[in-house]
Design an enzyme around this catalytic site. Structure first.
Site: not given
Length: 120
Positions: A7, A63, A74, A77, A89, A107, A115
């Site tokens: 993540r 890419r 894609c 959220e 994210r 992050y 997080r």
């Protein structure tokens, strides 16, 4: 090899295409570096953006980095009230020898707040 999910997230200062691409490349590069990966190790990646990002797709930046043969997706959220704005994210699925506890989740910027338990 084992399949692991990694993540990561990064914040944008503004919703502009070049800035989105620069920050996405920064995030993806950090994940690759911190986990000693090559593009051949990446099985797929799912990028999400907050609803206030509409300038381009983060996958377009990936890419440009050489991820053309990697399946990328894609999505947007959920627009949760009070959520951090302008966040990209990613969840990468990779082949790696690393144990789950040794995977480095990344992050950056304001996204560290998402997080703190996973951020390095």
């Amino acid at each position: 090899m084992t399949v692991r999910a990694i993540r990561g997230a990064i914040s944008l200062d503004v919703d502009e295409r070049q800035h989105l691409h620069d920050r996405t490349r920064e995030l993806v590069s950090a994940i690759m570096r911190d986990n000693a990966l090559t593009t051949d190790d990446v099985i797929s990646a799912i990028f999400t953006v907050t609803p206030d990002i509409v300038s381009d797709f983060p996958a377009a930046a990936a890419r440009e980095m050489g991820f053309g043969a990697v399946p990328l997706m894609c999505a947007q959220e959920i627009p949760v009230p009070g959520a951090l704005p302008r966040i990209v994210r990613v969840m990468m699925h990779v082949d790696t020898e690393r144990a789950r506890e040794d995977v480095a989740h990344v992050y950056l910027g304001d996204a560290v707040a998402l997080r703190r338990d996973l951020a390095q």
